[in-house]
Design a protein around this motif. Sequence first.
Motif, PDB file in Angstrom:
ATOM      1  N   ASN A  78       0.838  -1.214   0.000  1.00  0.00           N
ATOM      2  CA  ASN A  78       0.000   0.000   0.000  1.00  0.00           C
ATOM      3  C   ASN A  78       0.864   1.252   0.000  1.00  0.00           C
ATOM      4  O   ASN A  78       0.635   2.180  -0.778  1.00  0.00           O
ATOM      5  N   ASN A 139     -17.898   9.932  -0.963  1.00  0.00           N
ATOM      6  CA  ASN A 139     -17.658   8.490  -0.926  1.00  0.00           C
ATOM      7  C   ASN A 139     -16.253   8.079  -1.356  1.00  0.00           C
ATOM      8  O   ASN A 139     -16.070   7.053  -2.010  1.00  0.00           O
ATOM      9  N   LEU A 140     -15.282   8.878  -1.001  1.00  0.00           N
ATOM     10  CA  LEU A 140     -13.907   8.541  -1.379  1.00  0.00           C
ATOM     11  C   LEU A 140     -13.078   8.038  -0.200  1.00  0.00           C
ATOM     12  O   LEU A 140     -11.948   7.600  -0.392  1.00  0.00           O
ATOM     13  N   HIS A 141     -13.636   8.147   1.043  1.00  0.00           N
ATOM     14  CA  HIS A 141     -12.816   7.686   2.171  1.00  0.00           C
ATOM     15  C   HIS A 141     -12.616   6.174   2.049  1.00  0.00           C
ATOM     16  O   HIS A 141     -13.402   5.481   1.403  1.00  0.00           O
ATOM     17  N   ASN A 142     -11.528   5.708   2.668  1.00  0.00           N
ATOM     18  CA  ASN A 142     -11.137   4.308   2.506  1.00  0.00           C
ATOM     19  C   ASN A 142     -10.835   3.918   1.056  1.00  0.00           C
ATOM     20  O   ASN A 142     -11.120   2.806   0.625  1.00  0.00           O
ATOM     21  N   THR A 143     -10.275   4.860   0.296  1.00  0.00           N
ATOM     22  CA  THR A 143      -9.753   4.504  -1.022  1.00  0.00           C
ATOM     23  C   THR A 143      -8.330   5.066  -1.130  1.00  0.00           C
ATOM     24  O   THR A 143      -8.006   6.052  -0.471  1.00  0.00           O
ATOM     25  N   TYR A 144      -7.517   4.423  -1.934  1.00  0.00           N
ATOM     26  CA  TYR A 144      -6.187   4.966  -2.196  1.00  0.00           C
ATOM     27  C   TYR A 144      -6.285   6.395  -2.707  1.00  0.00           C
ATOM     28  O   TYR A 144      -5.511   7.265  -2.350  1.00  0.00           O
ATOM     29  N   LEU A 145      -7.274   6.609  -3.587  1.00  0.00           N
ATOM     30  CA  LEU A 145      -7.385   7.904  -4.243  1.00  0.00           C
ATOM     31  C   LEU A 145      -7.496   9.049  -3.233  1.00  0.00           C
ATOM     32  O   LEU A 145      -6.902  10.110  -3.430  1.00  0.00           O
ATOM     33  N   SER A 146      -8.230   8.827  -2.128  1.00  0.00           N
ATOM     34  CA  SER A 146      -8.403   9.908  -1.153  1.00  0.00           C
ATOM     35  C   SER A 146      -7.049  10.388  -0.629  1.00  0.00           C
ATOM     36  O   SER A 146      -6.776  11.589  -0.629  1.00  0.00           O
ATOM     37  N   LEU A 223      -7.697   6.191   5.746  1.00  0.00           N
ATOM     38  CA  LEU A 223      -7.706   4.759   5.446  1.00  0.00           C
ATOM     39  C   LEU A 223      -7.947   3.995   6.737  1.00  0.00           C
ATOM     40  O   LEU A 223      -7.017   3.614   7.429  1.00  0.00           O
ATOM     41  N   ASN A 225      -9.598   1.153   7.017  1.00  0.00           N
ATOM     42  CA  ASN A 225      -9.758  -0.272   6.790  1.00  0.00           C
ATOM     43  C   ASN A 225      -8.378  -0.935   6.923  1.00  0.00           C
ATOM     44  O   ASN A 225      -7.423  -0.515   6.279  1.00  0.00           O
ATOM     45  N   LEU A 228      -6.089  -1.557   4.043  1.00  0.00           N
ATOM     46  CA  LEU A 228      -5.684  -0.419   3.203  1.00  0.00           C
ATOM     47  C   LEU A 228      -4.570   0.412   3.834  1.00  0.00           C
ATOM     48  O   LEU A 228      -4.049   1.326   3.214  1.00  0.00           O
TER      49      LEU A 228
END
Lengths: 281, 292
Positions: A78, A139-146, A223, A225, A228
């Motif tokens: 990650n 809805n971007l939390h818990n994504t790499y993109l955030s 992140l 999760n 992640l």
Amino acid sequence: MSRKLIDQSKGVVFGVFKQGIMLLMVLTSLLPVYFIIVTALKEKTEYVFNKWGLPALPTLQNFLTLLEGEKIFRWLLNSTLISVSSVILCVMISSFMAYAFTRYTFPGKSFLFTLITSLLVLSPVVLVIPLFRTMVAINLHNTYLSVIIVYVGVMIPISTYLLTSFFRSIPQAIIDASIVDGCTEFQIYKNIMMPLSMPAVITTILTNWLYIWNEILISLVFLQNDSLRTLMSGLALFKGKYTTDIPLTMSGVAVAIIPTLIIYLIGQRYFVRGLTTGAVK
Amino acid sequence: MVRSKLIGKQAGTAFLFLLPGLLLIGFVYLIPIINVIGLSLSKGVGENQTFAGLTNYQVILKDRLFQSAFLNNVKLLVIVPILTLGALIFASILYDRIRGWRIYQTVIFIPVVLAIAAMGITFGQLLQFKGLVNEFLRSIQLGFLTRDWLGDQNIALWTVGGVIIWKELGFGTILFLARLMSVEQDLFDAAKVDGASWWQRLWNVSIPQLVHVIEFYAILLVVTVFSFVFDYILILTNGGPNNSTIVGEFFIYKFGFIYNRFNIASTVAVLYLVVGIILMIVRYQIVKRIEE
């Protein structure tokens, strides 16, 4: 004794004193690193009676335990993924900005430049609450993109600053010549500015990488999760869980710092330049 | 007429190059700053958000915990003169090019690049009451100096300060050394010929030559103390013991993400934002003088 001899012996004493101070500095700087490495190579049982010394029987068992039991391999992946993509994006976007600030005149230019490059003073903590709420809302939390977006944004000020100060040193004559040759603006950026600025680009890459690889707060917040997490924020939580198995903890710490140490030893001058640009003319 | 057209065209191309960066800066800095101010002036969040005027500010400025958090930031400023002086001395020693100076230069910078998370965990171990630092002190007959470095609320903050010094010293040293090396060697030679001692050269030649860089380093350290000590606190003490090491950043994190009190956390964030903007202006003045 002549005056000269006294001066000489004074010089010798002072020389020894200076060496003494520097040796002390080396010891204090390296002691924690030494502790990490020797402890990571010890069995838990050996650590109980041998805390300082070299391991009697060096073992890689701690690292193997890490690999199977924990998500550390995933975290390492990650961290690598997030750092590499953030650094690439940030250097691209910042070099565009730096190009605009070097090549063109437009109203408000110096104000905008000062404003953007000054932002590096602000603590990410003051931005993180509203940013988190926005990420949740879209809805971007818990994504790499955030985290990538936030890292790139946070690193634009310093990167733009580093690149602009180098771009400005490229002789105007080279650019003029390429205009005569019929280069488009983007070609000048791509074929002239960037290749000529490689030292500054490497410096910027390393400065970015160092910050992103070592960062905790943003990755901790965005992140949440477990699979992640980045290596550093994982380590920050890991710390609370395994306080009894110190050799295992130290092997996790070793995994986190060894890439940095290697990259630093190879690219030392770029790191130093990155952190001192702006203060030394 | 032609000139203004040219500027217009330039501005257009420049804008295209600036656009991606500006969008990101807007998303990561501008919008959050507007939102955090909005949150600080409200009660509740989202649909329940109602305007509350300056109530949060009145509450927070009287809050004991906030006061001690701010005071702890101020107390940590003690590292600024210590680091500045230390870095000056180390840089001057290295400038003499004593034997092995290149190796020293490499080593002194190592703490700067190592992750605070990793080093914090390590120092946490070394500084425990039964840890190696105390064991070492006992072994050299300094047992009376042993302390619970991070567990005693009277000294934990100073221990954190010590770790920050360990991490930051190399940066200042290398910064000053780089500047010293660009000073005319003649200045030092002349001082030597005049019989100036090492300390006199430091005081009368190096410091005047370094004055802008010293200012730059000092303001950077002040910025660090107010804006970038979160990692140290999170890993070393988690704000404890007994909240004795809580600082502004940690207060914001704790109230925002542990207690879910977004409005209070945002209010503190705005206050630290103001501190940040003041530091930004001071820093700008200093950088401008270096560039001249």
